[in-house]
Design an enzyme around this catalytic site. Structure first.
Site, short mmCIF file in Angstrom:
data_model
loop_
_atom_site.label_atom_id
_atom_site.label_comp_id
_atom_site.label_asym_id
_atom_site.label_seq_id
_atom_site.Cartn_x
_atom_site.Cartn_y
_atom_site.Cartn_z
N GLN A 110 -0.31 4.65 -0.38
CA GLN A 110 -1.34 5.11 -1.29
C GLN A 110 -0.68 5.58 -2.58
O GLN A 110 0.21 6.44 -2.56
CB GLN A 110 -2.12 6.25 -0.65
N ASP A 165 -0.42 8.53 1.86
CA ASP A 165 -0.25 7.84 3.14
C ASP A 165 0.56 6.55 3.07
O ASP A 165 0.33 5.72 2.19
CB ASP A 165 -1.61 7.45 3.72
N PHE A 222 -8.04 2.40 -0.42
CA PHE A 222 -7.61 3.48 0.46
C PHE A 222 -6.74 2.92 1.59
O PHE A 222 -6.37 1.75 1.61
CB PHE A 222 -8.82 4.22 1.00
N TRP A 274 -1.93 18.29 2.38
CA TRP A 274 -3.00 18.27 1.40
C TRP A 274 -3.33 19.65 0.84
O TRP A 274 -4.02 19.76 -0.19
CB TRP A 274 -4.26 17.64 2.00
#
Length: 562
Positions: free
Chosen positions: A77, A60, A117, A320
């Protein structure tokens, strides 16, 4: 009952504004703490005009903002020690044009038992936090601290414009009681005299809205729940005000879902509406998808642009379902890129009502000379070998006019990128008749695309012909990623692929069009924005591994698709 519970479960942890000296507990062997992570950009699949990490795994975008000097800051990230998710830090890069990026040192480090995160960053111009008594360019980052037992929201602050951060001594600033492992991804904006945050209660399908005067004390204001596509969890909310064609600015709430997208894995949806500082109200109940491909997720808008300007959006260009298996990890030591930056606004141009128009940010700084043009292609074609173009990155544009805007329109406009050595191809096209579908395909790419069951190979979208009888197609092809934009960005599609041979030839062709339909096409080469970091000597991966990270392999529940 759910909303009642969430309202009172969210507790703001009141803190004082004392400032501490930064401390660092870094457990990442071989990861520099005072310089950018090194990386080379000469791999066959390495994009040359898209951002990708120097090495390791990226997902991200985080903390995006534009500072007062016009510098764009992108955090992301980042696992610098392996090419799978885990050991999540905030990587950092800066740019003056959103294409030519300079890698910076890691901005916020993970700890051995916790990860940094997703989140956001803002400029605290008026020192509402109390961290910056003598400056107007202090940056506050707010992010989710993830541990095995909970997810809480923390803040860190930067005196040097966002290059280095100090974690707040009295973190967390927002937690749930009882603790939750599904409370994450805060996005903070300024509204009036307050800060407003949207944050996800992921598996409850709720976006919480909180307000704060100072980043340290947060008050729950409302919830936005069970709207649009649910998937299996909500993630990465964004709230932004943007201009509207022919009208006043409106608000847009963006929510990413993963897993459970219609085509599998992850996807991003958006809701136009109204925001009054505490409550968001959508214009309707429709789910609008931000991209019809499978590789555009967790996008974030850059903070610091006035609502009168087109807002700038950048997304993670992967999914993902397969991001941790794509072959760049084993062969080139990195995984994932970002989309091209996109300028966005709202327009009421289709039967759906409000559309978020999403088109490439100004590419002119990276144009090379035009490679081919034809202002009267008609029912013809052009074939171009671009194997001598150092970047192998292409921008192409097609403009069609005088289309009969009724059921009798006909014909096709297609493009294909070929490999002259392996005969693999990536292609797409538009049918001017019927329901006006546009499609893209990675079906004829060998290797990974033939072995991974989740690597869906074809995507399409209905794109009704404009009332003025025109159609436009733009595309950016960058070695292992294709992005297409229809009618100035009314629809967009993102698709990654990993051919065994380099794509080095483009064909554009039209056929069976109605009489008097005109077609013009142009192809430009794009400069490599990573040329200074490419080397003919090969790529050195340091301590990066392509498998799991021995110190930390935990990732968000539902995302560990290894």
């Amino acid at each position: 009952m759910l909303l009642f519970t969430l309202l009172f479960a969210a507790i703001a942890v009141a803190q004082n504004s004392s400032i501490q000296t930064p401390t660092s507990i870094v457990f990442d062997s071989g990861v520099p703490t005072d310089a950018p992570v090194p990386g080379l950009y000469n791999g066959t699949w390495r994009p040359q005009v898209h951002f990708s990490p120097p090495r390791g795994f990226m997902n991200d975008p985080n903390g995006c903002f534009r500072d007062d000097n016009g510098t764009w800051h992108l955090y992301y990230q980042y696992n610098p020690t392996a090419t799978v998710a885990g050991n999540q830090h905030w990587g950092h890069a800066t740019s003056q044009d959103l294409y030519t990026w300079e890698n910076q040192q890691i901005a916020i480090y993970a700890m051995e038992d916790s990860q940094i995160f997703s989140g956001s960053a803002v400029i605290d111009t008026n020192n509402t936090s109390g961290f910056f008594p003598n400056q107007t360019n202090g940056v506050v980052a707010i992010y989710t601290l993830n541990t095995q037992y909970s997810q809480v929201q923390e803040i860190a602050y930067s005196y040097d414009g966002g290059f280095t951060f100090i974690k707040y001594v009295n973190n967390p600033v927002l937690a749930l009681d009882p603790a939750s492992t599904q409370f994450r991804d805060p996005k903070v904006i300024r509204y009036g005299n307050s800060w407003a945050m949207v944050v996800s209660y992921a598996q409850d399908f709720v976006i919480g809205i909180f307000t704060s005067p100072d980043f340290k004390n947060w008050t729950h204001a409302s919830n936005f729940s069970h709207h649009g596509l649910l998937g299996l969890q909500y993630e990465c909310p964004n709230l932004v005000q943007m201009p509207v064609e022919g009208g006043d600015a409106m608000w847009v709430l963006v929510i990413s879902i993963n897993p459970g997208a219609p085509q599998g894995g992850s996807i991003t949806q958006y809701f136009p509406g109204d925001f009054n500082g505490t409550h968001f109200t959508p214009v309707d109940g429709a789910a609008r998808i931000a991209d019809f491909g499978k590789d555009n997720y967790a996008g974030q808008f850059f903070y610091g642009l006035p609502e009168t300007e087109e807002q700038v959006f950048i997304a993670w260009a992967s999914n993902w379902e397969y991001c941790q298996q794509v072959p760049t990890g084993e062969t080139e030591g990195w995984r994932s890129s970002m989309s091209v930056p996109r300028r966005t606004h709202l327009a009421n141009v289709t039967r759906m009502g409000w559309d978020m128009i999403s088109a490439p940010y100004d590419l002119s700084p990276i144009y090379s000379s035009p490679l081919a043009t034809n202002s009267s292609l008609g029912n013809g074609s052009i074939l171009l070998d671009y194997s001598t173009l150092p970047s192998r990155a292409i921008y192409f544009q097609c403009n069609v006019s005088n289309i009969p805007n009724n059921t009798y329109s006909q014909g096709t406009l297609n493009f294909t990128f070929y490999s002259s050595t392996t005969h693999e191809s990536v292609s797409g096209g538009f049918y001017f008749g019927g329901d006006n579908p546009f499609w893209i395909s990675r079906q004829k790419v060998l290797g990974f695309g033939k072995t991974n069951p989740f690597f869906t190979d074809k995507f399409s979208v209905g794109n009704p012909i404009n009332t003025n009888g025109t159609f436009t197609l733009e595309g950016v092809m960058d070695r292992s990623i294709l992005e297409v934009f229809l009618d100035g960005g009314r629809n967009s599609g993102t698709m990654t692929f990993f051919p065994l041979g380099e794509l080095d030839t483009i064909e554009l062709r039209a056929g069976e069009l109605n009489d008097n339909v005109t077609v013009s096409v142009a192809v430009w080469g794009l400069k490599s924005t990573w040329a200074d970091q490419a080397s003919a000597d090969g790529v050195v991966y340091g301590n990066v591994t392509s498998g799991g990270n021995s110190t930390q392999t935990m990732r968000r529940d539902m995302k560990a698709h290894t």
